[in-house]
Design a protein around this motif. Structure first.
Motif, short mmCIF file in Angstrom:
data_model
loop_
_atom_site.label_atom_id
_atom_site.label_comp_id
_atom_site.label_asym_id
_atom_site.label_seq_id
_atom_site.Cartn_x
_atom_site.Cartn_y
_atom_site.Cartn_z
N ARG A 76 0.80 -1.01 -0.25
CA ARG A 76 0.51 0.02 0.57
C ARG A 76 0.76 1.33 0.52
O ARG A 76 2.15 1.37 0.00
CB ARG A 76 -1.25 -0.05 1.08
N ARG A 77 0.38 2.57 0.69
CA ARG A 77 1.35 3.44 -0.05
C ARG A 77 1.52 3.70 1.20
O ARG A 77 1.37 3.22 2.29
CB ARG A 77 0.27 4.59 -0.36
N TYR A 79 2.34 6.01 4.49
CA TYR A 79 1.99 7.12 5.28
C TYR A 79 2.62 8.07 6.86
O TYR A 79 4.07 7.07 6.88
CB TYR A 79 0.58 6.33 6.43
#
Length: 208
Positions: A76-77, A79
């Motif tokens: 996922r990206r 953060y």
């Protein structure tokens, strides 16, 4: 009991850990799930997680931020998450100039923005530098969450919300905190990967 004191101690430790995890499963899971979902909303919206602790709890805080900047299980990206103790030049400069009680509060003042989350980890719940960070964060409009040992304790009182682990030793509290950190990441990932709720079409003539 056996004639092997080391083995007896190990069995007692494992029994204490199981009891702490049983209590965490009964009382802590809803809070962790709630935090994971809310943290997903904050970070996906451009906010930041700041995390801090002392000693082993500092390592736990850095473990949490690494899972968010990197990844926990699924791709996922990245953060935004910072472990404040890892800013070694800032920690030593602030400690030298202002005192150790201010090493985290000063960084909260610098990096925290309204709506961000400050996660504080403490096996005792009595670390003065974490309490000072909680006070600074709430003053700046951050949400303050604490993972502590048995409550009530001063850090629990200084935070907006706390999850207190009941256990006889700091080691067992810390081990349970690691489970909480992993489950927080699990719940965070589930929340950020969930499909958006479908939009509800407006009915003509009806207020929505």
């Amino acid at each position: 009991m056996t004639e092997n004191p080391a083995l007896d101690a190990a069995r007692l430790h494992c029994r204490s850990l199981q009891e702490a995890l049983d209590g965490f499963r009964r009382h802590g899971l809803p809070r962790i799930a709630d935090w994971g979902g809310r943290l997903a909303t904050v970070l996906a919206g451009g906010g930041r997680l700041l995390a801090a602790g002392n000693g082993g709890s500092a390592a736990q805080a850095q473990h949490l931020t690494a899972e968010l900047v990197g990844r926990y299980r699924r791709e996922r990206r990245a953060y935004s998450a910072l472990a404040l103790h890892a800013e070694t030049s800032s920690v030593t400069a602030i400690g030298n100039d202002y005192g150790f009680d201010h090493v985290y509060a000063r960084q909260v003042d610098a990096h925290g923005r309204p709506g961000d989350v400050l996660m504080l980890l403490s096996t005792s719940g009595r670390s003065s530098n974490l309490i000072a960070a909680a006070v600074a964060a709430r003053r700046a409009g951050l949400q303050v969450w604490a993972l502590t040992g048995p409550g009530p304790n001063p850090l629990m009182e200084a935070a907006d919300e706390a999850l207190c682990v009941t256990a006889a030793s700091s080691a067992t509290v810390q081990e349970t905190h690691l489970v909480a950190v992993h489950l927080l990441c699990e719940c965070f990932d589930a929340a950020v990967s969930a499909p958006p709720a479908p939009a509800v079409a407006a009915v003509p003539g009806r207020l929505t």
